[in-house]
Design a protein around this motif. Structure first.
Motif, PDB file in Angstrom:
ATOM      1  N   CYS A 110     -26.996  30.941  -1.809  1.00 37.22           N
ATOM      2  CA  CYS A 110     -26.380  29.682  -2.202  1.00 37.22           C
ATOM      3  C   CYS A 110     -25.039  29.561  -1.473  1.00 37.22           C
ATOM      4  O   CYS A 110     -24.186  30.438  -1.586  1.00 37.22           O
TER       5      CYS A 110
ATOM      6  N   CYS B 245     -28.121  26.481  -4.980  1.00 38.07           N
ATOM      7  CA  CYS B 245     -28.947  26.904  -6.127  1.00 38.07           C
ATOM      8  C   CYS B 245     -28.941  25.804  -7.202  1.00 38.07           C
ATOM      9  O   CYS B 245     -28.083  24.924  -7.180  1.00 38.07           O
ATOM     10  N   PRO B 246     -29.899  25.858  -8.139  1.00 35.37           N
ATOM     11  CA  PRO B 246     -29.990  24.791  -9.165  1.00 35.37           C
ATOM     12  C   PRO B 246     -28.707  24.647  -9.976  1.00 35.37           C
ATOM     13  O   PRO B 246     -28.287  23.536 -10.302  1.00 35.37           O
ATOM     14  N   GLU B 247     -28.086  25.777 -10.302  1.00 36.81           N
ATOM     15  CA  GLU B 247     -26.853  25.759 -11.091  1.00 36.81           C
ATOM     16  C   GLU B 247     -25.755  24.961 -10.374  1.00 36.81           C
ATOM     17  O   GLU B 247     -25.084  24.132 -10.971  1.00 36.81           O
ATOM     18  N   CYS B 248     -25.599  25.205  -9.075  1.00 33.94           N
ATOM     19  CA  CYS B 248     -24.569  24.515  -8.309  1.00 33.94           C
ATOM     20  C   CYS B 248     -24.943  23.067  -8.020  1.00 33.94           C
ATOM     21  O   CYS B 248     -24.069  22.211  -7.866  1.00 33.94           O
ATOM     22  N   SER B 249     -26.234  22.781  -7.943  1.00 33.33           N
ATOM     23  CA  SER B 249     -26.672  21.408  -7.695  1.00 33.33           C
ATOM     24  C   SER B 249     -26.272  20.471  -8.824  1.00 33.33           C
ATOM     25  O   SER B 249     -26.085  19.276  -8.626  1.00 33.33           O
ATOM     26  N   LYS B 250     -26.162  21.045 -10.036  1.00 33.33           N
ATOM     27  CA  LYS B 250     -25.816  20.233 -11.216  1.00 33.33           C
ATOM     28  C   LYS B 250     -24.390  19.745 -11.180  1.00 33.33           C
ATOM     29  O   LYS B 250     -24.039  18.786 -11.844  1.00 33.33           O
ATOM     30  N   LYS B 251     -23.525  20.459 -10.442  1.00 30.47           N
ATOM     31  CA  LYS B 251     -22.092  20.129 -10.469  1.00 30.47           C
ATOM     32  C   LYS B 251     -21.797  18.831  -9.725  1.00 30.47           C
ATOM     33  O   LYS B 251     -22.403  18.546  -8.717  1.00 30.47           O
TER      34      LYS B 251
END
Ligand SMILES: [Zn+2]
Ligand SMILES: [Zn+2]
Length: 138
Positions: free
Chosen positions: A95, A132-138
């Motif tokens: 990521c 990564c999915p977690e960072c995409s949410k930001k």
């Protein structure tokens, strides 16, 4: 197959490697943290528990584990060295935002490769980069 902690320590014993408290803690750490830690990350995380720990000890321990084939070096960027205890066939996704490296399942040996017939392949790696999915949410 990946080894259990007990199998890992047995293998070290069979190779005549002394298992000091610090070495065991480092081995335990990389076995429990499958995000491919760097020496700095291991140092920062273990320092509370082992105040006498030094980065040299971590380097030396990891080198011993590499020589015993229990850990692999993982160099995605030239200036960062990560350590990997996952010996199953897998690829890596880095990521670019949080810098974490994730494993994903891929059968590297079944990939169709053209043009390397006369080459002796010593090492195969698959790297993907992105967010990564977690960072995409930001
Ligand atoms: Zn991320
Ligand atoms: Zn990995």
């Amino acid at each position: 197959m990946n080894k259990t902690f007990e199998e890992l320590t047995n293998e070290l014993k069979n190779n005549g490697i002394r298992l000091s408290h610090q070495r065991l803690k480092i081995l335990e750490y990389i076995n429990n943290h499958r995000t491919h830690p760097t020496v700095d990350e291991i140092y920062t995380d273990l320092l509370d528990e082992i105040p006498t720990l030094s980065k040299t000890t971590i380097y030396n321990t990891l080198n011993t584990l590499i020589e015993t084939d229990l850990v692999k070096l993982l160099t995605i960027e030239e200036n960062e060295t990560h350590y990997d205890i996952n010996f199953e066939n897998h690829g890596h996704f880095k990521c670019e935002s949080c810098k974490k490296i994730f494993d994903f399942d891929i059968d590297i040996d079944s990939l169709e490769i053209k043009g390397l017939d006369d080459f002796k392949i010593k090492h195969k790696d698959i790297y993907f980069k992105g967010v990564c999915p977690e960072c995409s949410k930001k």
